[in-house]
Design a protein around this motif. Structure first.
Motif, PDB file in Angstrom:
ATOM      1  N   ARG A 116      -5.627  -0.701 -11.398  1.00  0.00           N
ATOM      2  CA  ARG A 116      -6.682   0.064 -10.734  1.00  0.00           C
ATOM      3  C   ARG A 116      -7.731   0.567 -11.741  1.00  0.00           C
ATOM      4  N   SER A 174       0.818  -1.215   0.000  1.00  0.00           N
ATOM      5  CA  SER A 174       0.000   0.000   0.000  1.00  0.00           C
ATOM      6  C   SER A 174       0.851   1.263   0.000  1.00  0.00           C
ATOM      7  N   ARG A 193      -5.234  -6.462   4.742  1.00  0.00           N
ATOM      8  CA  ARG A 193      -3.831  -6.035   4.801  1.00  0.00           C
ATOM      9  C   ARG A 193      -3.450  -5.630   6.222  1.00  0.00           C
ATOM     10  N   LEU A 220      -5.851  -0.327  -1.175  1.00  0.00           N
ATOM     11  CA  LEU A 220      -4.957  -1.344  -1.712  1.00  0.00           C
ATOM     12  C   LEU A 220      -3.620  -0.794  -2.197  1.00  0.00           C
ATOM     13  N   CYS A 221      -3.588  -0.078  -3.335  1.00  0.00           N
ATOM     14  CA  CYS A 221      -2.292   0.472  -3.762  1.00  0.00           C
ATOM     15  C   CYS A 221      -2.508   1.525  -4.839  1.00  0.00           C
ATOM     16  N   PRO A 222      -1.508   2.425  -5.013  1.00  0.00           N
ATOM     17  CA  PRO A 222      -1.573   3.351  -6.150  1.00  0.00           C
ATOM     18  C   PRO A 222      -1.391   2.544  -7.434  1.00  0.00           C
ATOM     19  N   GLY A 225      -3.183  -4.322 -10.335  1.00  0.00           N
ATOM     20  CA  GLY A 225      -2.255  -3.195 -10.254  1.00  0.00           C
ATOM     21  C   GLY A 225      -2.644  -2.005 -11.103  1.00  0.00           C
ATOM     22  N   THR A 232     -11.146   4.300 -10.166  1.00  0.00           N
ATOM     23  CA  THR A 232      -9.814   3.789  -9.838  1.00  0.00           C
ATOM     24  C   THR A 232      -9.988   2.482  -9.059  1.00  0.00           C
ATOM     25  N   TYR A 292      -8.857  -2.702   8.317  1.00  0.00           N
ATOM     26  CA  TYR A 292      -8.853  -3.386   7.027  1.00  0.00           C
ATOM     27  C   TYR A 292      -7.999  -4.643   7.146  1.00  0.00           C
ATOM     28  N   ILE A 313      -5.133 -12.414  -0.021  1.00  0.00           N
ATOM     29  CA  ILE A 313      -5.697 -11.364  -0.875  1.00  0.00           C
ATOM     30  C   ILE A 313      -5.864 -11.876  -2.291  1.00  0.00           C
ATOM     31  N   SER A 322     -13.124  -0.120  -5.602  1.00  0.00           N
ATOM     32  CA  SER A 322     -13.112   0.498  -4.270  1.00  0.00           C
ATOM     33  C   SER A 322     -13.417   1.990  -4.351  1.00  0.00           C
TER      34      SER A 322
END
Lengths: 496, 496
Positions: free
Chosen positions: B323, A126, B38, A348-350, B321, B158, B35, B68, B161
């Motif tokens: 998004r 993240s 993670r 989650l992540c960029p 990844g 994005t 959360y 995950i 989410s």
């Protein structure tokens, strides 16, 4: 059949229900959000484009969008090396293609090796890919002449906006007279006012000094803060350097003063430094808040809390669509940092391609590598063209009676002051419109040029401005500036 | 020198200031966010990986992250066609490369033509690229057997989410007894509880029926709603179908009942349908809420407010990844829609590579096109392997005394119920830990397997579960399942 809240609709004879979600029952803080850079004037520009494409007659043949810092949309070319690496990362079969330079391949391999399953399709941690955070830290150390940077303080973000909103989110708290307040410059980039409205925090305005090239006066910070302490709990001070929309580049001395002020007044510092490579004016130089902070000695470097923001969207790369960015966080309380990491984990992540791009920005081709010369050539060409356009814009606008433009020392925008005749001010006011919105809307309808009125950024009462990017191609920029000139004269005559 | 709030630090003799931002002064709603996907167990897994790589001895040689739904990280290969097009869009010089199939090139050209300056580096409109929204609308129409879809109702996001949080943001309002409440299933995907905590809305739990394959009972919805009306203002009902973490696939009849319930009780419906292609069990079929709503006739299709969410991260593509995602919004009040568009504009746009990928997902190779066969082969292989693994997981887990697993009808997870001996429950409780967290932490330390405890998703009091993805490669999944089996027996013996 159930109709808990049904009502009879006369028109079609059917039962219809009142909506659950209406303008009256929706989140009231969302309603307060405003974002002029993509506001009504841009919506109208899009409409005009559609009308033109449908063959409708207009007094212009093309809409020119000078409202937003969107470099590629205005014809700027991407850096070849960056895009080669992104293609290799997207489709690793290309690694066996001999037409790609070796340094591009080795960068791609190292990025892919840091991705789960060697795929950009995996979630990253993240906080961002670890090796990218390490590269960012080394970049900051080089930029700041060796001031140390810990990769644990680096958080990759979805553009700089994401980092800024996240930091503001941590800072807001309180109700009534203890509600958190955040100091922002006026004029400001409206992300700040929008985020504060949404978060229900108090916006504390400090005015930049237009008479002195939009510089920041500490006495004005003090005035704004003292007044704000009467009705809220000021917690943070936001600085945009180089300035958006104002284009000023802060002196080292000014930055030192700001840091001393933040320390004395116990304010969390937020430094928006996304235009750090966009400095054009002679005698101006970019100084990062981090570097200055550390050079002021441990009294400051070990205490002042600072978040600084960077992005892939501006500078010479202009890769807005990839939504890459990072923030560096200094002196943040460890427990708060854990909360920040937890908060980020929910999303989650960029985007990983944006992280890969950020990695290339902070770790570009080095001397001796095959792509080095081409990279330097492309970067230099872009930055020197921008410098020319900054100068050209200032010069042409200042020839117009009733327009007065500060030097565009940095960033990507001019923010000239315009004189609007009283008759026009009255007509706008009667229509319930800001006078500079009225002016820009008229300019759009008559010339096809899309600018953002100064009221969208904030300005001293009774003054009017617009923001115009310097991004159009030089030939187009000249045409645009001539059209602005013509329009302004015509508008002034019409309402005199 | 200024020390408005300085205090003397005995250790180094220097003045140090209390931090501006501490755990006590930060935004209290952020602290409430949790959360689990993670959470601390994953942090420990990352630590263990580092320790292993540093040569530390462990009772296992590898950490297996089954916490995950991160398909590529577990070895799933991307769809070749998608990655070819992304490479072409990243580096358009490749359009003249004869090794790329023609359909990949034409898709890339059409995506680039929709980007400002023909570059993925340009901002897109905040709602998403227009041609991508059109392709999404046509996809939905095909999926739903011709039910019409208006591209104006599509918002690119994005990841899913982002869309879910944005919709919840519109819905929250009120204070005290009129505070907005949102109904979520228990077990749930913890994005929902995290977002509601951050937004300060009331979480209204309705329990899925574990005895009936985790199905949804309307009587339970009614019970939860009636109780909630006493202390808040219930406004929305969230459904995850196929279920996460529960893997159930809702019947058409159930969906009709839910829609009737939402209409009767005036609730905004949110349908999280990101696993719409992940349906494995015989006799099960995915029915979209949109389709069922429209087939129920105008009494419902013209009144019930619905937002449904999709993503590039799941199904057969697993491109987390990037998004990418979209939401479709039905029957939303026009003024609210304008507010939504304005709110999204502040963040400028979703990542353009993710939008491009979403476009490929909704507009994949067609029969007759050069990439069609390879695409179908790859997609089918991934989905049929997932179906095998879903069955295998259920079967093996159900052979273990003290583990009971519902069929994994869809999605990517098993969520078995586990019996934890009283002695272990007591030991965990004494440590202030949830018993299933205690169980999963022990499993991680002893086997290297990283699962998420059921308490992170919610479960009926006194019951314990874990969530495990079915994503590891079949050979690895078998080893993993055997290890879980062994661990469970050992754990049970140890605490009996």
């Amino acid at each position: 059949v159930h109709h808990a809240s049904g009502r009879h609709d006369e028109k079609n004879g059917m039962m219809s229900r009142a909506k659950v979600l209406t303008i009256d029952t929706m989140n009231p803080t969302v309603k307060k959000v405003e974002y002029a850079v993509r506001g009504p004037i841009v919506a109208r520009a899009v409409e005009l484009e559609r009308e033109l494409s449908e063959g409708m007659k207009k007094p212009f043949s093309e809409v020119i969008k000078a409202n937003i810092g969107d470099a590629h949309a205005m014809g700027q070319q991407p850096i070849t090396f960056f895009r080669q690496v992104l293609a290799l990362c997207s489709y690793p079969e290309l690694l066996s293609d001999s037409t790609f330079p070796e340094d591009a391949k080795s960068r791609a391999c190292s990025i892919l090796n840091s991705c789960g399953g060697n795929s950009m399709g995996s979630y990253s941690p993240s906080q961002g890919i670890e090796s990218v955070r390490q590269d960012v830290a080394r970049y900051i150390e080089r930029r700041d002449g060796g001031v140390p940077c810990d990769p644990d303080n680096i958080y990759l973000t979805t553009g700089a906006s994401d980092g800024i909103v996240t930091m503001l989110k941590l800072l807001v708290c309180g109700e009534g007279a203890t509600r958190a307040g955040v100091m922002i410059s006026i004029p400001q980039y409206p992300l700040y006012s929008a985020a504060l409205a949404e978060l229900g925090a108090v916006q504390i305005n400090y005015y930049l000094n237009e008479e002195k090239f939009w510089s920041l006066d500490i006495s004005e910070l003090q005035r704004a803060l003292d007044e704000a302490r009467l009705y809220c709990n000021p917690r943070a001070l936001c600085i945009i350097n180089p300035g958006n929309p104002t284009g000023q580049v802060q002196s080292r001395e000014c930055i030192e003063d700001v840091i001393r002020f933040a320390a004395q007044e116990r304010l969390f510092l937020m430094a928006d430094e996304v235009y750090q490579d966009n400095v054009y004016a002679e005698g101006c130089q970019f100084h990062s808040f981090k570097k200055v902070l550390f050079e002021m000695g441990p009294e400051y470097s070990e205490t002042v809390e600072l978040a600084s923001f960077h992005s892939t969207s501006k500078c010479y790369m202009g890769e807005c669509g990839f939504r890459g960015g990072y923030m560096e966080i200094i002196n943040m309380d460890d427990d708060v940092k854990a909360q920040l990491t937890k908060l980020l984990s929910v999303r989650l992540c960029p985007p990983v391609p944006g992280q890969a791009l950020m990695d290339l920005v902070v770790n570009p081709p080095q001397p001796g590598e095959p792509s080095y010369e081409r990279f330097i050539k492309e970067r230099t060409a872009t930055l020197s063209t921008l410098a020319e356009k900054a100068k050209l814009t200032e010069q042409v606008l200042n020839t117009v009676q009733g327009i007065s433009c500060n030097p565009v020392q940095g960033a990507m925008y001019s923010f000239p002051r315009i004189t609007i005749p009283e008759k026009a001010v009255k007509e706008a006011t009667d229509m319930g419109q800001q006078p500079d919105m009225f002016y820009c809307m008229k300019m759009l309808e008559e010339t096809g040029i899309c600018l953002v009125p100064g009221s969208g950024f904030g300005q001293r009462e009774g003054t009017y401005h617009f923001r115009m990017t310097i991004l159009p191609r030089t030939d187009k920029l000249k045409i645009l500036l001539n059209k602005v000139q013509e329009f302004h004269l015509k508008f002034t005559q019409q309402y005199s």
